[in-house]
Design an enzyme around this catalytic site. Structure first.
Site, PDB file in Angstrom:
ATOM      1  N   GLY A  12     -69.874  59.482  69.940  1.00 50.30           N
ATOM      2  CA  GLY A  12     -69.173  60.412  70.829  1.00 50.30           C
ATOM      3  C   GLY A  12     -67.660  60.324  70.761  1.00 50.30           C
ATOM      4  O   GLY A  12     -66.974  60.694  71.712  1.00 50.30           O
ATOM      5  N   SER A  13     -67.125  59.891  69.609  1.00 48.02           N
ATOM      6  CA  SER A  13     -65.659  59.818  69.552  1.00 48.02           C
ATOM      7  C   SER A  13     -65.037  61.218  69.525  1.00 48.02           C
ATOM      8  O   SER A  13     -63.963  61.430  70.083  1.00 48.02           O
ATOM      9  CB  SER A  13     -65.183  58.963  68.368  1.00 48.02           C
ATOM     10  OG  SER A  13     -65.431  59.608  67.151  1.00 48.02           O
ATOM     11  N   ASN A  14     -65.721  62.161  68.905  1.00 43.66           N
ATOM     12  CA  ASN A  14     -65.204  63.543  68.967  1.00 43.66           C
ATOM     13  C   ASN A  14     -65.310  64.094  70.388  1.00 43.66           C
ATOM     14  O   ASN A  14     -64.421  64.809  70.849  1.00 43.66           O
ATOM     15  CB  ASN A  14     -65.964  64.440  67.989  1.00 43.66           C
ATOM     16  CG  ASN A  14     -65.409  64.347  66.591  1.00 43.66           C
ATOM     17  OD1 ASN A  14     -64.306  64.814  66.313  1.00 43.66           O
ATOM     18  ND2 ASN A  14     -66.160  63.711  65.695  1.00 43.66           N
ATOM     19  N   LEU A  90     -77.401  65.624  65.991  1.00 40.75           N
ATOM     20  CA  LEU A  90     -78.258  65.470  64.817  1.00 40.75           C
ATOM     21  C   LEU A  90     -79.616  66.165  64.920  1.00 40.75           C
ATOM     22  O   LEU A  90     -80.452  66.018  64.044  1.00 40.75           O
ATOM     23  CB  LEU A  90     -78.446  63.979  64.482  1.00 40.75           C
ATOM     24  CG  LEU A  90     -77.156  63.284  64.015  1.00 40.75           C
ATOM     25  CD1 LEU A  90     -77.393  61.802  63.774  1.00 40.75           C
ATOM     26  CD2 LEU A  90     -76.586  63.936  62.758  1.00 40.75           C
ATOM     27  N   ILE A  93     -80.426  73.048  66.396  1.00 40.47           N
ATOM     28  CA  ILE A  93     -80.354  73.954  67.552  1.00 40.47           C
ATOM     29  C   ILE A  93     -81.376  75.067  67.321  1.00 40.47           C
ATOM     30  O   ILE A  93     -81.341  75.742  66.283  1.00 40.47           O
ATOM     31  CB  ILE A  93     -78.927  74.560  67.682  1.00 40.47           C
ATOM     32  CG1 ILE A  93     -77.872  73.461  67.851  1.00 40.47           C
ATOM     33  CG2 ILE A  93     -78.859  75.562  68.826  1.00 40.47           C
ATOM     34  CD1 ILE A  93     -77.949  72.676  69.138  1.00 40.47           C
ATOM     35  N   HIS A 109     -68.038  68.970  60.893  1.00 35.76           N
ATOM     36  CA  HIS A 109     -68.724  68.271  59.794  1.00 35.76           C
ATOM     37  C   HIS A 109     -67.684  67.507  58.968  1.00 35.76           C
ATOM     38  O   HIS A 109     -66.616  68.040  58.680  1.00 35.76           O
ATOM     39  CB  HIS A 109     -69.462  69.298  58.925  1.00 35.76           C
ATOM     40  CG  HIS A 109     -70.248  68.666  57.828  1.00 35.76           C
ATOM     41  ND1 HIS A 109     -71.483  68.084  58.046  1.00 35.76           N
ATOM     42  CD2 HIS A 109     -69.971  68.477  56.515  1.00 35.76           C
ATOM     43  CE1 HIS A 109     -71.926  67.578  56.911  1.00 35.76           C
ATOM     44  NE2 HIS A 109     -71.032  67.800  55.962  1.00 35.76           N
ATOM     45  N   ASP A 150     -75.001  73.531  58.556  1.00 36.19           N
ATOM     46  CA  ASP A 150     -73.658  73.475  57.950  1.00 36.19           C
ATOM     47  C   ASP A 150     -73.293  74.716  57.134  1.00 36.19           C
ATOM     48  O   ASP A 150     -72.533  74.632  56.173  1.00 36.19           O
ATOM     49  CB  ASP A 150     -73.527  72.228  57.036  1.00 36.19           C
ATOM     50  CG  ASP A 150     -73.769  70.938  57.800  1.00 36.19           C
ATOM     51  OD1 ASP A 150     -73.432  70.870  58.987  1.00 36.19           O
ATOM     52  OD2 ASP A 150     -74.298  69.988  57.188  1.00 36.19           O
ATOM     53  N   GLU A 179     -60.604  64.628  62.463  1.00 32.11           N
ATOM     54  CA  GLU A 179     -61.566  65.403  63.267  1.00 32.11           C
ATOM     55  C   GLU A 179     -61.117  65.464  64.724  1.00 32.11           C
ATOM     56  O   GLU A 179     -61.226  66.496  65.384  1.00 32.11           O
ATOM     57  CB  GLU A 179     -62.956  64.755  63.211  1.00 32.11           C
ATOM     58  CG  GLU A 179     -63.608  64.811  61.843  1.00 32.11           C
ATOM     59  CD  GLU A 179     -65.016  64.235  61.860  1.00 32.11           C
ATOM     60  OE1 GLU A 179     -65.762  64.482  62.821  1.00 32.11           O
ATOM     61  OE2 GLU A 179     -65.379  63.528  60.904  1.00 32.11           O
TER      62      GLU A 179
HETATM   63  C1  GRF Z   1     -68.524  63.080  62.901  1.00 29.87           C
HETATM   64  O1  GRF Z   1     -68.144  62.592  61.662  1.00 29.87           O
HETATM   65  C2  GRF Z   1     -68.856  64.546  62.819  1.00 29.87           C
HETATM   66  O2  GRF Z   1     -68.120  65.235  61.852  1.00 29.87           O
HETATM   67  C3  GRF Z   1     -70.306  64.530  62.431  1.00 29.87           C
HETATM   68  O3  GRF Z   1     -70.848  63.447  63.125  1.00 29.87           O
HETATM   69  C4  GRF Z   1     -69.836  62.478  63.387  1.00 29.87           C
HETATM   70  C5  GRF Z   1     -69.843  62.216  64.865  1.00 29.87           C
HETATM   71  O4  GRF Z   1     -69.031  61.144  65.213  1.00 29.87           O
HETATM   72  N1  GRF Z   1     -70.944  65.803  62.673  1.00 29.87           N
HETATM   73  P1  GRF Z   1     -68.741  60.840  66.736  1.00 29.87           P
HETATM   74  O5  GRF Z   1     -70.082  60.640  67.433  1.00 29.87           O
HETATM   75  O6  GRF Z   1     -67.973  61.985  67.302  1.00 29.87           O
HETATM   76  O7  GRF Z   1     -67.940  59.574  66.721  1.00 29.87           O
END
Ligand code: GRF
Length: 194
Positions: A12-14, A90, A93, A109, A150, A179
């Site tokens: 969940g870093s994004n 993952l 949808i 991605h 994708d 990202e």
């Molecule tokens: C990221 O690299 C994103 O591009 C991909 O999954 C990863 C998720 O990373 N779809 P995080 O959970 O946001 O750290």
């Protein structure tokens, strides 16, 4: 104020980058909820810390894909998203959700799509393939989601150099930093255009 709903399966870093952008005002939105298919996703803790409601919804807990789609749909009815953001989600949808939210679902991605995308290209596998092919550049892509992994129209990309001493892990880390900037900026751009 626009609403966004985030789907995430991993650390969940994004998601965290989007939370911080919403808190700082870089994105003018309310994150009305998080949906995850993984009860041990780090994203859950991040939602709890930020006071964002979350639901764990695993496709396997529903009798069939239609029931799963209906459950997702009624959850989304409650959270009223103007934009749905897949941030490391993952599971697939379901098609009825994609049809219900045309051009309102985006995904991030970690490659320069259309290269190194599609089924099987997730996590370190993406970066391993990039390195095995001897690419000198990789990066990340934000795109609209259609019914194929994708594959939807590309909205924005950021290139990153691949260095000779890189491992899939170091490359992943360098791309992940980008990202975290690209995703909030694209979200704000799309919400502005709505
Ligand atoms: C990221 O690299 C994103 O591009 C991909 O999954 C990863 C998720 O990373 N779809 P995080 O959970 O946001 O750290």
């Amino acid at each position: 104020m626009k609403n966004i709903v985030v789907f995430a399966s991993g650390s969940g870093s994004n998601f965290q980058a989007v939370i911080e952008a919403a808190e700082s005002g870089e994105i003018e939105c309310t994150i009305t909820g998080l949906i995850t298919n993984n009860e041990s996703a780090g994203a859950i803790e991040k939602a709890e810390e930020a006071g964002i409601p979350f639901r764990i919804m695993k496709p396997s807990e529903y009798r069939n894909p239609d029931e799963y789609a209906e459950a997702l749909s009624s959850q989304l009815d409650k959270w009223q998203p103007d934009l749905i953001v897949l941030a490391g989600y993952l599971a697939k949808i379901p098609a009825p959700i994609i049809r219900r939210y045309p051009e309102k679902i985006i995904n991030i991605h970690p490659s320069l799509l259309p290269k190194y995308g599609g089924k099987g290209y997730y996590g370190e596998r993406v970066h391993k393939a990039v390195m095995e092919a001897g690419e000198t550049q990789s990066g990340c892509t934000v795109h609209f989601v259609n019914e194929v992994y994708d594959d939807g129209p590309i909205i924005a990309q950021k290139k990153v150099d691949v260095y000779p001493g890189d491992t899939p892990k170091t490359l992943a880390g360098r791309i992940l930093k980008e990202e975290h900037k690209l995703l909030p900026s694209v979200i704000q751009k799309i919400l502005n255009q709505q």
